[in-house]
Write an enzyme that holds these catalytic residues in place. Sequence first.
Site, short mmCIF file in Angstrom:
data_model
loop_
_atom_site.label_atom_id
_atom_site.label_comp_id
_atom_site.label_asym_id
_atom_site.label_seq_id
_atom_site.Cartn_x
_atom_site.Cartn_y
_atom_site.Cartn_z
N ASN A 50 0.81 -1.21 0.00
CA ASN A 50 0.00 0.00 0.00
C ASN A 50 0.85 1.26 0.00
O ASN A 50 0.39 2.32 -0.41
CB ASN A 50 -0.94 0.00 1.21
CG ASN A 50 -2.13 -0.90 0.99
OD1 ASN A 50 -3.10 -0.52 0.35
ND2 ASN A 50 -2.04 -2.12 1.51
N TYR A 144 6.79 -11.86 4.12
CA TYR A 144 5.59 -11.24 3.58
C TYR A 144 5.05 -12.13 2.48
O TYR A 144 5.68 -12.29 1.42
CB TYR A 144 5.95 -9.85 3.05
CG TYR A 144 4.80 -9.00 2.56
CD1 TYR A 144 3.47 -9.34 2.76
CD2 TYR A 144 5.06 -7.81 1.88
CE1 TYR A 144 2.43 -8.53 2.32
CE2 TYR A 144 4.04 -6.99 1.43
CZ TYR A 144 2.73 -7.36 1.64
OH TYR A 144 1.70 -6.56 1.20
N LYS A 174 3.59 -11.90 7.58
CA LYS A 174 2.31 -11.27 7.25
C LYS A 174 1.66 -12.11 6.16
O LYS A 174 2.23 -12.29 5.07
CB LYS A 174 2.49 -9.84 6.76
CG LYS A 174 1.15 -9.18 6.40
CD LYS A 174 1.30 -7.88 5.64
CE LYS A 174 -0.10 -7.36 5.30
NZ LYS A 174 -0.07 -6.25 4.32
N ILE A 218 -2.08 -6.63 10.36
CA ILE A 218 -1.49 -5.61 9.50
C ILE A 218 -2.48 -5.43 8.37
O ILE A 218 -2.61 -6.31 7.51
CB ILE A 218 -0.11 -6.03 8.96
CG1 ILE A 218 0.87 -6.31 10.11
CG2 ILE A 218 0.45 -4.95 8.04
CD1 ILE A 218 2.21 -6.88 9.66
#
Length: 315
Positions: A50, A144, A174, A218
């Site tokens: 993002n 990630y 994540k 998250i």
Amino acid sequence: MAPHCPPRGIYVPCVAFFHEDETLNFDAIRAHMTRIAKAGVDGLVIQGSNGEAMHMSHEERIEVLKVARSVLDEHGKPGATIIAGGGAQSTRESIQLCNEAHEAGADYALVLSPSYWLPAMQKPVIYKFFDDVATASPIPVLLYNFPGVTGGIDLDSDTIINLAANNKNVVGCKLTCGNMGKLQRVAHDPRINREFAAFAGKSDFMLHGLVGGSHGVIAATANLVPKLHNVMLNLYDEGKLKEAQELQTRFSRADWALVQLGVAGLKAALEKFYGYGAGRSRRPLGSIDVAKFDGDAGAPLRDLVEYENSLPDIK
């Protein structure tokens, strides 16, 4: 002693704002980070998906990280954490990004799988990439997993568990993949004989993640309503599952409204409801007009923002 993992809690993967000429809009970036810090979140994720890390130079990343560190130090709760994006297409550059993040004030690195040479990215190659980066990084690393931005590369639970069990500098992950069975396995595997932060990666399944052992969340939608993500965590911890389920339904509706418009849509929502920034990404990503959230289209977001604005900032 093994490195500590991030504290359990709410982490906001901050968006980055750009002027019309695509230069960074630091006034909007600072205003956004300040609002989030005052919401009492546990940390910021800077230069994740993002945050458009893939669209920034190293110098720009460092500048944004320094702003985040200064904002958290001034407005955040004590001990608020910075997790910085450290993924790149080469092991060498990823290690460089981790070093630069450390120097700019980050506490942890969030490392995405390389994916440019997709056919070559077999499990042994991916494993070695993460192991090499984590070994060389001056700050602890979170894996990630986001198949949507890595050409479908999807870290399985065995890969994550083996990396965590064999490399003490791998302290969390994540999981934006949304695989709650995977999160359950990773969060509770006895081979990881230390605290390990397995994070659900979206508001859309925050409550589901907490039930499975998520270390918090998250979540991109926390850019819009960070205080309400703290509310969700508190409801779960207090055993108020009915209230948590009702809030999760509202989260899922809002998340769906945002995900259909991408990163620029989230920024347009922030402009619409908070009056800063603009719904603009760096090309080749496009722009979204705030009018997209007029009327019924914006109702799921407007509902949550009204609730968010009724809650106090941290003292």
